[in-house]
Each structure stands twice: as C-alpha cells, then as structure tokens.
Write a protein that holds these residues in place. Structure first.
Motif, PDB file in Angstrom:
ATOM      1  N   ASP A 113       0.753  -1.307  -0.249  1.00 55.03           N
ATOM      2  CA  ASP A 113       0.093  -0.007   0.146  1.00 55.03           C
ATOM      3  C   ASP A 113       1.057   1.414   0.035  1.00 55.03           C
ATOM      4  OD1 ASP A 113       0.986  -0.570   2.433  1.00 55.03           O
ATOM      5  OD2 ASP A 113      -1.010  -0.480   3.602  1.00 55.03           O
ATOM      6  N   VAL A 114       1.998   1.224   0.593  1.00 54.33           N
ATOM      7  CA  VAL A 114       3.177   2.390   0.715  1.00 54.33           C
ATOM      8  C   VAL A 114       3.231   2.688  -0.979  1.00 54.33           C
ATOM      9  CG1 VAL A 114       5.039   3.200   1.345  1.00 54.33           C
ATOM     10  CG2 VAL A 114       3.665   2.118   2.908  1.00 54.33           C
ATOM     11  N   ALA A 115       3.934   1.512  -1.642  1.00 50.79           N
ATOM     12  CA  ALA A 115       4.062   1.766  -3.002  1.00 50.79           C
ATOM     13  C   ALA A 115       3.105   2.109  -3.685  1.00 50.79           C
ATOM     14  CB  ALA A 115       4.739   0.313  -3.678  1.00 50.79           C
ATOM     15  N   ALA A 116       1.870   1.742  -3.660  1.00 49.59           N
ATOM     16  CA  ALA A 116       0.782   2.109  -4.334  1.00 49.59           C
ATOM     17  C   ALA A 116       0.680   3.887  -3.945  1.00 49.59           C
ATOM     18  CB  ALA A 116      -0.327   1.347  -4.039  1.00 49.59           C
ATOM     19  N   TYR A 117       0.842   4.152  -2.657  1.00 43.38           N
ATOM     20  CA  TYR A 117       0.624   5.528  -2.000  1.00 43.38           C
ATOM     21  C   TYR A 117       1.681   6.546  -3.064  1.00 43.38           C
ATOM     22  CZ  TYR A 117       1.627   9.646   0.613  1.00 43.38           C
ATOM     23  OH  TYR A 117       1.617  10.660   1.148  1.00 43.38           O
ATOM     24  N   LEU A 118       2.826   5.913  -3.184  1.00 45.76           N
ATOM     25  CA  LEU A 118       3.825   6.687  -4.137  1.00 45.76           C
ATOM     26  C   LEU A 118       3.467   6.932  -5.386  1.00 45.76           C
ATOM     27  CD1 LEU A 118       6.984   4.625  -3.022  1.00 45.76           C
ATOM     28  CD2 LEU A 118       6.194   6.865  -2.101  1.00 45.76           C
ATOM     29  N   PHE A 119       2.764   5.642  -6.002  1.00 44.39           N
ATOM     30  CA  PHE A 119       2.304   6.019  -7.504  1.00 44.39           C
ATOM     31  C   PHE A 119       1.073   6.858  -7.633  1.00 44.39           C
ATOM     32  CE2 PHE A 119      -1.009   4.455 -10.155  1.00 44.39           C
ATOM     33  CZ  PHE A 119      -0.485   4.834 -11.383  1.00 44.39           C
ATOM     34  N   THR A 120       0.084   6.761  -6.540  1.00 43.78           N
ATOM     35  CA  THR A 120      -1.063   7.591  -6.871  1.00 43.78           C
ATOM     36  C   THR A 120      -0.848   9.029  -6.262  1.00 43.78           C
ATOM     37  OG1 THR A 120      -1.641   6.734  -4.574  1.00 43.78           O
ATOM     38  CG2 THR A 120      -2.817   5.686  -6.107  1.00 43.78           C
ATOM     39  N   GLY A 121       0.187   9.196  -5.756  1.00 45.22           N
ATOM     40  CA  GLY A 121       0.470  10.705  -5.181  1.00 45.22           C
ATOM     41  C   GLY A 121       1.212  11.304  -6.367  1.00 45.22           C
ATOM     42  N   GLY A 122       1.979  10.844  -7.223  1.00 38.28           N
ATOM     43  CA  GLY A 122       2.606  11.144  -8.278  1.00 38.28           C
ATOM     44  C   GLY A 122       1.670  11.370  -9.366  1.00 38.28           C
ATOM     45  N   LEU A 123       0.576  10.369  -9.612  1.00 40.74           N
ATOM     46  CA  LEU A 123      -0.458  10.493 -10.771  1.00 40.74           C
ATOM     47  C   LEU A 123      -1.288  11.686 -10.342  1.00 40.74           C
ATOM     48  CD1 LEU A 123      -1.957   9.520 -13.023  1.00 40.74           C
ATOM     49  CD2 LEU A 123      -3.076   7.957 -11.666  1.00 40.74           C
ATOM     50  N   ALA A 124      -1.672  12.023  -9.141  1.00 40.43           N
ATOM     51  CA  ALA A 124      -2.594  13.032  -8.776  1.00 40.43           C
ATOM     52  C   ALA A 124      -1.752  14.464  -9.195  1.00 40.43           C
ATOM     53  CB  ALA A 124      -2.781  12.990  -7.207  1.00 40.43           C
ATOM     54  N   ALA A 125      -0.576  14.338  -8.681  1.00 35.75           N
ATOM     55  CA  ALA A 125       0.305  15.605  -9.117  1.00 35.75           C
ATOM     56  C   ALA A 125       0.519  15.910 -10.561  1.00 35.75           C
ATOM     57  CB  ALA A 125       1.828  15.752  -8.619  1.00 35.75           C
ATOM     58  N   GLY A 126       0.988  14.737 -11.368  1.00 31.85           N
ATOM     59  CA  GLY A 126       0.892  15.256 -12.777  1.00 31.85           C
ATOM     60  C   GLY A 126      -0.211  15.299 -13.518  1.00 31.85           C
ATOM     61  N   SER A 127      -1.510  14.737 -13.301  1.00 32.55           N
ATOM     62  CA  SER A 127      -2.931  14.998 -13.682  1.00 32.55           C
ATOM     63  C   SER A 127      -3.353  16.425 -13.429  1.00 32.55           C
ATOM     64  CB  SER A 127      -3.956  14.062 -13.082  1.00 32.55           C
ATOM     65  OG  SER A 127      -3.507  12.773 -13.541  1.00 32.55           O
ATOM     66  N   SER A 128      -3.081  16.967 -12.476  1.00 26.83           N
ATOM     67  CA  SER A 128      -3.197  18.343 -11.979  1.00 26.83           C
ATOM     68  C   SER A 128      -2.581  19.363 -12.990  1.00 26.83           C
ATOM     69  CB  SER A 128      -3.071  18.524 -10.529  1.00 26.83           C
ATOM     70  OG  SER A 128      -1.794  18.618 -10.278  1.00 26.83           O
ATOM     71  N   LEU A 129      -1.287  18.975 -13.250  1.00 26.83           N
ATOM     72  CA  LEU A 129      -0.486  19.662 -13.941  1.00 26.83           C
ATOM     73  C   LEU A 129      -1.021  19.659 -15.650  1.00 26.83           C
ATOM     74  CD1 LEU A 129       3.117  19.199 -12.700  1.00 26.83           C
ATOM     75  CD2 LEU A 129       1.769  21.371 -12.267  1.00 26.83           C
ATOM     76  N   LEU A 130      -1.488  18.650 -15.643  1.00 28.37           N
ATOM     77  CA  LEU A 130      -1.957  18.425 -17.364  1.00 28.37           C
ATOM     78  C   LEU A 130      -3.376  19.283 -17.392  1.00 28.37           C
ATOM     79  CD1 LEU A 130      -2.004  16.794 -19.866  1.00 28.37           C
ATOM     80  CD2 LEU A 130      -3.733  15.259 -18.719  1.00 28.37           C
ATOM     81  N   ALA A 131      -4.010  19.334 -16.357  1.00 22.72           N
ATOM     82  CA  ALA A 131      -5.101  19.946 -16.453  1.00 22.72           C
ATOM     83  C   ALA A 131      -5.162  21.411 -16.391  1.00 22.72           C
ATOM     84  CB  ALA A 131      -5.968  19.607 -15.086  1.00 22.72           C
ATOM     85  N   ALA A 132      -4.108  21.860 -15.557  1.00 20.47           N
ATOM     86  CA  ALA A 132      -3.692  23.368 -15.592  1.00 20.47           C
ATOM     87  C   ALA A 132      -3.186  23.799 -17.230  1.00 20.47           C
ATOM     88  CB  ALA A 132      -2.718  23.751 -14.769  1.00 20.47           C
ATOM     89  N   GLY A 133      -2.476  22.824 -17.720  1.00 24.57           N
ATOM     90  CA  GLY A 133      -2.006  23.307 -19.184  1.00 24.57           C
ATOM     91  C   GLY A 133      -3.401  23.311 -19.964  1.00 24.57           C
ATOM     92  N   GLY A 134      -4.323  22.285 -20.017  1.00 21.39           N
ATOM     93  CA  GLY A 134      -5.428  22.137 -20.517  1.00 21.39           C
ATOM     94  C   GLY A 134      -6.245  23.515 -20.354  1.00 21.39           C
ATOM     95  N   GLN A 135      -6.271  23.851 -19.101  1.00 21.55           N
ATOM     96  CA  GLN A 135      -7.217  25.251 -18.814  1.00 21.55           C
ATOM     97  C   GLN A 135      -6.594  26.375 -19.482  1.00 21.55           C
ATOM     98  OE1 GLN A 135      -7.773  25.877 -14.394  1.00 21.55           O
ATOM     99  NE2 GLN A 135      -7.747  27.861 -14.735  1.00 21.55           N
ATOM    100  N   LEU A 136      -4.971  26.447 -19.298  1.00 14.99           N
ATOM    101  CA  LEU A 136      -4.452  27.806 -20.070  1.00 14.99           C
ATOM    102  C   LEU A 136      -4.460  27.639 -21.290  1.00 14.99           C
ATOM    103  CD1 LEU A 136      -1.516  27.831 -17.403  1.00 14.99           C
ATOM    104  CD2 LEU A 136      -3.729  29.393 -17.587  1.00 14.99           C
ATOM    105  N   THR A 137      -4.594  26.465 -22.035  1.00 18.82           N
ATOM    106  CA  THR A 137      -4.451  26.454 -23.419  1.00 18.82           C
ATOM    107  C   THR A 137      -5.665  26.351 -24.145  1.00 18.82           C
ATOM    108  OG1 THR A 137      -3.873  24.253 -23.494  1.00 18.82           O
ATOM    109  CG2 THR A 137      -2.048  25.791 -23.590  1.00 18.82           C
ATOM    110  N   ASP A 138      -7.059  26.376 -23.471  1.00 17.29           N
ATOM    111  CA  ASP A 138      -8.076  26.245 -23.905  1.00 17.29           C
ATOM    112  C   ASP A 138      -8.558  24.762 -24.571  1.00 17.29           C
ATOM    113  OD1 ASP A 138     -11.072  26.748 -24.270  1.00 17.29           O
ATOM    114  OD2 ASP A 138     -10.584  27.822 -25.961  1.00 17.29           O
TER     115      ASP A 138
END
Length: 414
Positions: A113-138
């Motif tokens: 579960d700790v290894a899974a926590y490492l993955f899901t935390g990184g996925l959440a961070a990367g997805s939020s950056l992706l969403a911000a890019g989509g928001q700023l570029t319409d």
C-alpha cells in the motif's frame, strides 16, 4: 562397623599445630619444603581429595604439566615471519558481516500500500499539471481528464496512507504540528492543501449539468471560476506533492534509499509528469493532446536520467536496483517509458497509438515506483549494504587528501 572418625575440632587443632610448626614458608624459599613426588619420581601438581594431579597423570591425559608455584611463567614463544616481529595468527582474520548473518537494520514494515501511495500521489500531481495546461491553452477535454483523474488519484492516495497508518485519527494527529525538517509532516500538510483544491476543480466540471435557474443555477455560474482558481492552486502544490515522497524515502536509514537522496526526487518528478501525460494521451483527442506529448518527453527525460544515475553512481548500493524484483521492475519501467514516448511522438494522428502510448506511460510509472520501493527494502535486509559502505567511508576519512563527499558518501559526507 567402621571405626569412629576424629571430631572436626580435633582435626582443626592438628592442622593449626602443623601450620605453626612449619611456619608461613612457601616452596622454593629458604627453609621451604620441596614439592612432593610420587613413587616414580613424578612431581605432584595438586593436593586434596580427588585431585591426585601429577606430571605423569597429566601426560597420560595429554595435558601440559602444571608449573611449580615458585617458578615464574615463561614468555610465550613468538614466531617471526619474513624477518618481522609479531605473533603468528592461528586463525585468519574474520570478515564481519553481521551477527549470524542477520540484518543490521530493521527492514521497513511497509507493504504494497505504501508503494501504491507513491504511485497515486505522483499521478495526482501530474494530472493536475496536465489539467492546468489544458485550462490555460483552452483544451477542455485535457482539462477535464486531468481534474477528474487528479481527484480520484489523491483520494486513493489518502486511502492508502490511512490504511498504512492503521487508524484514520493518526492522519489528523499529524496535522497538530508543522515541522519543516520532517518530510512526513510536510507531506501531510501538502496532501491536505492539495486535496481540497483538486476536489473543487473536479466538482466544477459538473457545473454544466446543473440547471440554469434557482439555487443550482447559482452554482452553475459560480463553480467554473472557482474551479479555475482551485485548479491553478492545485497545480502550484503539485511539484511538492510529486517530489516529497522521494525526500521521505531518502530521509530513512535504508542504505539504497538514503544514498540516492539527490536522484529520488528527480525520478519521482519525472514519473509523475509521465503518468499525467499518459492520462492525457488516453482521454483527450489527438488534436488536444499536444501538451500531454510535451509533458511525456519532459517526464521521460527526468525519469531515465535519474534512474541511470541511481544505477551507476552509488557503487555497491546500486546493486539492489539492478537485481531481483526491483531490477525486473525498473528495467520494465525504462522499456515502457521509452515505448510510450516514441508512441506519443509517432501517434500524433492515430487515436489508437496515442492511447497505447498513454497506457505504457502509466504502466511505466507503476513499475518505477514499485521498483524503487523493492530496491530499498532489499538493501535493508542484506547486511553487506550497511557494513561495506561504512567501511569505505571510514577508509576515506583515514586517507589524507581524499574527498569523503564522493559517490556513496551520503548527504553529510558519511
């Protein structure tokens, strides 16, 4: 019947009279008595009932004769080798590993579960950056996919963390203080700041389904701007969320984690970017996936560079990352990362190839996180990864003119 034995008092009086007659004289001194000898000339080396130790008896038992008390002990004979002094060793010097080969460090009790926590935390961070890019570029499809995935991933991350802690109250108790020198304390606050922002941004995506009139109509009008602000706030917190887990692992005493303190945050940052790019390649149309492709290239570059450094810079401590389960996972992660990037660049017009590339990048992120986790656990279980680097650092300190801050020296020079 046997004759009566003398009383104890009579025996004691006879002993005192004999001692007074002989005086406090030891054998070998003037007026002393010579040691007793047997009928065959053997010198007795002990007296008393049940002793009967003589030179002859000692030879029969293959023991060395006991020297007389009046003779000083002789020096042990020393052998010289090659003309030099010193006593010859009877056994070769032992190479220390640990007590009966047991681990010196207690291996982490963390589970999957700790290894899974490492993955899901990184996925959440990367997805939020992706969403911000989509928001700023319409790019609404890219923004929507990133926000929804970010909320789902951070929720799973909180679940895995609480599951490892055992009780939900422990997560709340960690918020009582903020300790900048503790990665766990800072990580708890980062997760607590990122989660609500990602939640508001994701909920704002449901505003278009609300009615236009009434109270819900007010929510339809207010949620989009609130979601935009929350999405940018989550993107600002995302780099800290993506990298603090690497600092957390390096802050432990686990050898292969501790020595990789410069590379682990870089690897985790690259893995987070690659996983976020994988979400965009999977969910967004090819005409809106431009930021995801650029994010994939940047994340792959960071991840592959950090992985190469970990497997070449640490010396002996690189071995756990190249063998066993960790080695298999990390090799698979590199192959999947390379395939995902090549597919993303080649599939600009192919929806199928773009989706396969996104799946490869997500799988690569899983392999990388679990590989780093298993490599550190393996280094804690084998005592050589603790003993040998410590001896190397000690030799570097003793040797004049050497740099103790070289490869494998640790963050404090050993």
């Amino acid at each position: 019947m046997s004759p009566e034995r003398p009383a104890v008092g009579a025996l004691f009086r006879r002993f005192r009279e004999r001692l007074a007659a002989q005086g406090p004289v030891r054998p070998g001194e003037p007026g002393g008595h010579a040691p007793k000898t047997g009928a065959n000339g053997s010198r007795a080396t002990g007296t008393g009932a049940g002793v009967a130790r003589t030179d002859t008896a000692a030879a029969g038992a293959r023991l060395a004769p006991q020297p007389p008390r009046d003779v000083p002990p002789t020096e042990r004979r020393r052998r010289r080798r090659g003309g030099g002094g010193g006593e010859q060793l009877t056994v070769p010097p032992a190479e220390f590993t640990s007590y009966y080969g047991r681990p010196i460090l207690k291996a982490p009790v963390w589970k999957w579960d700790v290894a899974a926590y490492l993955f899901t935390g990184g996925l959440a961070a990367g997805s939020s950056l992706l969403a911000a890019g989509g928001q700023l570029t319409d790019r609404p499809a890219l923004r929507r996919a990133g926000r929804v995935t970010s909320l789902a991933a951070v929720s799973a991350s909180a679940y895995f963390l609480i599951h490892d802690l055992g009780r939900p109250a422990r997560f709340h108790h960690m918020l009582r203080v903020a300790k900048p020198t503790s990665p766990m304390s800072m990580g708890t606050w980062i997760l607590s700041a990122f989660g609500p922002a990602a939640g508001v941004a994701a909920v704002a995506e449901a505003a278009r389904w609300l009615p236009e009139r009434g109270v819900l109509g007010l929510g339809r009008r207010l949620l989009p701007p609130a979601g935009n602000a929350a999405g940018l706030a989550a993107a600002v917190t995302a780099p800290a969320l993506a990298t603090y887990t690497g600092v957390l692992l390096a802050d432990t005493a686990v050898p292969s984690w501790h020595e990789a303190y410069p590379e682990l945050p870089v690897i985790f940052a690259g893995s987070a970017l690659a996983s976020g790019a994988g979400v965009g390649l999977l969910a967004a149309p090819t005409r809106q996936a431009g930021p995801a492709r650029r994010l994939a290239v940047a994340g792959a570059a960071l991840e592959l560079w950090g992985g190469h450094r970990v497997e070449t810079r640490l010396g002996l401590l690189s071995e756990p990352y190249a063998t066993g389960t960790a080695g298999k996972l990390l090799r698979a992660g590199r192959a999947l990362t390379a395939a995902g990037v090549l597919g993303a660049l080649a599939g600009r017009r192919s929806r199928v190839l773009s989706g396969l590339s996104g799946g490869a990048l997500l799988a690569a992120s899983v392999c990388t996180r679990f590989g780093i986790f298993h490599g550190g656990v393996a280094s804690a279980r084998d005592p050589k990864y603790t003993v040998v680097p410590q001896r190397d650092r000690a030799r570097r300190r003793e040797s004049p003119g050497t740099d103790i801050n070289g490869p494998g020296a640790g963050p404090n020079g050993g």
